[in-house]
Design an enzyme around this catalytic site. Structure first.
Site, PDB file in Angstrom:
ATOM      1  N   GLU A  67      40.768  40.941  46.290  1.00 15.35           N
ATOM      2  CA  GLU A  67      40.713  41.810  47.455  1.00 15.35           C
ATOM      3  C   GLU A  67      40.459  40.892  48.650  1.00 15.35           C
ATOM      4  OE1 GLU A  67      37.663  44.812  47.388  1.00 15.35           O
ATOM      5  OE2 GLU A  67      38.302  45.567  49.348  1.00 15.35           O
TER       6      GLU A  67
ATOM      7  N   ARG B 181      32.390  37.274  33.364  1.00 19.16           N
ATOM      8  CA  ARG B 181      32.487  36.630  34.656  1.00 19.16           C
ATOM      9  C   ARG B 181      31.655  35.351  34.651  1.00 19.16           C
ATOM     10  NH1 ARG B 181      32.024  40.159  38.482  1.00 19.16           N
ATOM     11  NH2 ARG B 181      31.311  38.822  40.141  1.00 19.16           N
TER      12      ARG B 181
ATOM     13  N   LYS C 283      30.708  38.191  46.944  1.00 18.70           N
ATOM     14  CA  LYS C 283      31.281  37.998  48.268  1.00 18.70           C
ATOM     15  C   LYS C 283      30.397  38.617  49.341  1.00 18.70           C
ATOM     16  CE  LYS C 283      35.519  39.189  46.891  1.00 18.70           C
ATOM     17  NZ  LYS C 283      36.936  39.565  46.926  1.00 18.70           N
TER      18      LYS C 283
END
Ligand code: ATP
Ligand code: MG
Length: 787
Positions: A37, A263, A273
């Site tokens: 994104e 992850r 982020k």
């Protein structure tokens, strides 16, 4: 599409899935995607996903798409779109013609939404967000249907079209899939698939005021592009059901599948982020590409080579269990890459002047200096000027030097790298008490590093010639946070843990040869670390960033701070089948395990051990403690793996070695010093697993083996330790015990069934502990009940 092919891709469970799909003909051409994104810069966690997805395309000759998942206009920006492309390319990957934007599919997605409405599988809900949330129920309670759930298809169509046309404000309505309000998976309780958001989108401008939600959009994007294996992180495991629902209920031709992997979490940094953006906004760092940031842009600016990042991603592997990767592993991968490539030059970071009083005043000698040490297969030399005035490192001189100090001190002699021996005659201090200058004499016969008399000089230090050296600024970077998990405690703001010394700026000098080099050379400044020019550097004002130090100074420092008796308590209870017996036995055993920092250090120094730790934890699924204890030293790891090669059941072998074998290893000795072989251990564990012996007996057998009684099979046979579980052998023993205790039999039969334990104990004693307790219990219950 092209891919760097420097690092071989180790196999992982996703490769196994793909292999099976190809073999069964379910998939012909493998297509993956990396779907960021554009709401921030990429970080090293994304690098893991990039290396995985592009690596798969490379391995299987397929494609990997770069797709911007840009469905939220509020947080996305063109700056991020550009940076992400830049970062993926820099990492060494090329998506060819396969660059996509989710926002380019808005029209097709909307068509799917209309389709769902027409099929009666979606409806417009006019409740507020809060009402929707409350009606969703909880994990234990089903949700309640919205009062708008049964709207007619016509009404829904009309409302949806008005939503799109911009006739409503934000939040007035949403479109929801009509699935199942009592589904145990909360995500299936009529999830939102469109919301109203009057906002300008970076790509579609003001064309839309309704935007699709992630679960709906992402599945469709994959399907539109013919993605075969859609790989995401574990948090999305529950979303898979909805992903499949969207694919099954929308008019799409292809059928992508979602797979989840763990992850990357990295110590001493943060990886979301949102938090990284906060650091940028709060100006804690100098931007997304600040060299202390875990962003790809930051690491690039710092000087980390892309090869090192790729190697790191291969080293950590891909698995299904979440864990935090030790930052030393990243630092190791960087050093490992640079060690073989970086030319060695000299720079003095904290300079103090040396005047060689017996060296001719205007003389300059240009000495030959090798760029590479012998163990690096590269060659090259440059000339280094030597003169009467030099700079050396301030901390290479000590006024009151301890015994084993081999550097400069009053009257002490050292070797100047590539140059001469010098002896310190005098130290001159300024009024502020600071060392200003060292007056030394040199031995003209020592040029090149030795003298005709062969006299021993133990210390060699680096230096630069004062007149010829270039002034330079050095950015000395360190970890951005002082603790391994800065965001581990939700009560404490992660910024509290910022390392105030994460950047130290120093003014010093570098040898003049660097002026002739290209801007992107990564050097090893001798005895200092790896450096390269910051993007702000110019030949007039040189600026070097420290990529990584030469050694892991951090864990050394921790070691210093750690109390002497820092050995962790054995955590036997955690990994044992036989908790009761184990707790007592291991608590009073001396604990000879090395402290965890020693294992950490061993792994920092040896990537093979680090890789094993990952493998033990992630592929074998061992507990973190067991993985740590078994990978902290090559002897232990080798022993463990040798046992596995005889009995490939890590879940049994690992805890047994950790709990039974390691505590017996004498101080300062390795596991190899024990008189028990890995094969013996494998045999013992196998016997326990096969229910042939109890865990308590296995411990006794180990003791006997160590005392030289022979191999485990022999000990068990000779001592009759095998569990007796056949009824024919147990029956007479049980009968005898019952016959000897008629009173207790009677009381049991009158209802005092707690006596069962007494009888079991008697039978166990009579069989020397070899009876199968479960079987004994079963038989006793039956026989006592028969009366
Ligand atoms: P963050 O949580 O840091 O904000 P994100 O997941 O929101 O990251 P996206 O841009 O949605 O960021 O992620 C793009 C891809 O990168 C996704 O497929 C995601 O699974 C993957 N990814 C993100 N973070 C990690 C990580 N720490 N380790 C591995 N893969 C990751
Ligand atoms: Mg995301």
């Amino acid at each position: 599409m092209t891919n760097p092919s420097d690092t071989p891709t180790p196999s992982n469970f996703i490769h196994d899935i793909i292999d099976a799909d190809l073999e069964a003909g379910r998939v012909v051409n493998v297509v993956t995607r990396f779907p960021p994104e554009p709401n921030g810069y990429l970080h090293i966690g994304h690098a893991k996903s990039i290396v995985l997805n592009f690596g798969i395309a490379q391995k299987y000759g397929g494609q990997c798409h770069l797709r911007f998942d840009d469905t939220n206009p509020l947080t996305e920006d063109e700056e991020y779109v550009a940076s992400i492309q830049n970062d993926v390319r820099w990492l060494g990957y090329d998506w060819g013609e396969h660059l996509y934007f989710a926002s380019n599919y808005f029209e097709k997605m909307y068509a799917c939404a209309l389709h769902l409405v027409k099929e009666g599988k979606a409806y417009v809900d006019s409740q507020s967000q809060e009402e929707i949330r409350q009606m969703r129920g909880t994990l234990t309670e089903p949700g309640k249907p919205s009062p708008y759930r049964e709207r007619s298809v016509e009404e829904n169509l009309e409302l949806l079209e008005k939503m799109r046309a911009g006739e409503f404000g934000d939040g007035e309505h949403v479109l929801r899939a009509k699935i199942d309000m009592s589904n145990p998976n909360m995500l299936m309780r009529d999830p939102l698939i469109y919301r109203i958001r009057h906002a300008t989108h970076h790509n579609t401008g003001d064309d839309w005021c309704i935007y699709p939600m992630y679960d709906f959009a992402h599945a469709l994007e994959d399907a539109f592009e013919g993605v075969t294996h859609s790989i995401c992180t574990l948090e999305f495991e529950n979303n898979r059901e909805l992903y499949d629902w969207v694919i099954a209920n929308c008019p799409v031709k292809s059928e992508p599948h979602q797979y989840e992997f763990a992850r990357l979490n990295l110590g001493y940094t943060v990886m979301s982020k949102r938090k990284l953006l906060q650091l940028v906004r709060d100006e804690v760092v100098q931007g997304w590409d600040d060299p202390r940031m875990p962003t790809i842009a930051g690491m690039r600016r710092r000087g980390v080579p892309p090869e090192a990042l790729r190697a790191f991603c291969q080293l950590i592997g891909v698995a299904k269990a979440n864990s935090t990767v030790d930052i030393q592993l990243l630092e190791y991968a960087i050093r490992d890459e640079l060690n073989m490539k970086a030319p060695r030059v000299m720079a003095v970071i904290d300079p103090v002047k040396v005047v060689i009083t017996n060296y001719p005043e205007d003389q300059v000698e240009w000495l030959d200096a090798d760029y590479f040490p012998h163990d690096v297969p590269l060659e090259g030399t440059r000339k280094v000027p030597f003169s009467r005035e030099l700079y050396i490192e301030r901390d290479d001189y000590l006024e009151d030097a301890p015994k084993k100090w081999y550097r400069l001190a009053p009257g002490a002699e050292v070797r100047l790298r590539y140059g001469y021996y010098i002896t310190c005659d005098e130290a001159i201090y300024g009024e502020d008490g600071e060392l200003k200058e060292l007056r030394c004499t040199y031995d003209p016969e020592s040029r090149g590093g030795s003298t005709p008399d062969g006299r021993k000089v133990r210390g060699t230090i680096h230096w630069v010639s004062a007149a010829e050296a270039k002034p330079a600024t050095f950015n000395l970077y360190d970890r951005l946070f002082t603790v391994e998990r800065p965001d581990g405690d939700s009560e404490i703001d992660f910024q509290e843990y910022l390392n105030p010394e994460s950047l130290v700026v120093a003014q010093g000098f570098v040898e003049p040869s660097v002026a002739d080099d290209a801007d992107d050379v990564r050097y090893q400044f001798e005895r200092q670390g790896y450096f390269w020019r910051d993007s702000s550097s110019s030949n007039e004002a040189l600026v070097f960033n420290r990529v990584v130090g030469l050694r892991d100074s951090w864990s050394k420092q921790q070691k210093k701070d750690e109390p002497k008796q820092a050995t962790p308590k054995p955590k036997a209870e955690k990994s044992t089948k036989d908790a009761g017996a184990k707790a007592s036995s291991s608590d009073d055993r001396p604990n000879k395990r090395p402290a965890s920092y020693e294992r950490d250090q061993a792994r920092a120094a040896n990537p093979e051990l680090a890789a094993r730790q990952m493998r033990y934890a992630q592929e074998m699924g061992l507990s973190e403690d067991d993985a740590d204890l078994l990978s902290g030293d090559m002897d232990v790891a080798t022993f463990f793996e040798a046992a596995l090669s005889a009995y490939d059941t890590p879940a049994s072998v690992a805890p047994w070695i950790v709990n039974e074998v390691l505590p017996l290893v004498p101080e300062e000795k390795t596991v190899a010093a024990l008189d028990v072989s890995a094969d013996d251990v494998a045999t013992l564990v196998k016997m326990v697993d096969a229910d042939r012996i109890t865990t308590a007996v296995s411990r006794e057998v180990l003791q006997a083996v160590l005392e030289g009684a022979g191999d485990p099979e022999k000990v068990v046979a000779e001592r009759g330790l095998e569990k007796v579980s056949d009824a024919a052998s147990l029956e007479p023993v049980i009968d005898e015990v019952m016959a000897n205790n008629p009173d207790n039999v009677a009381r049991y039969r009158e209802g005092k069934t707690t006596l069962l334990g007494f009888f079991i104990g008697q039978v166990m004693r009579a069989t020397g502990g070899a009876a199968d307790a479960v079987k004994v219990r079963e038989m006793l219950e039956r026989k006592l009940g028969e009366g």
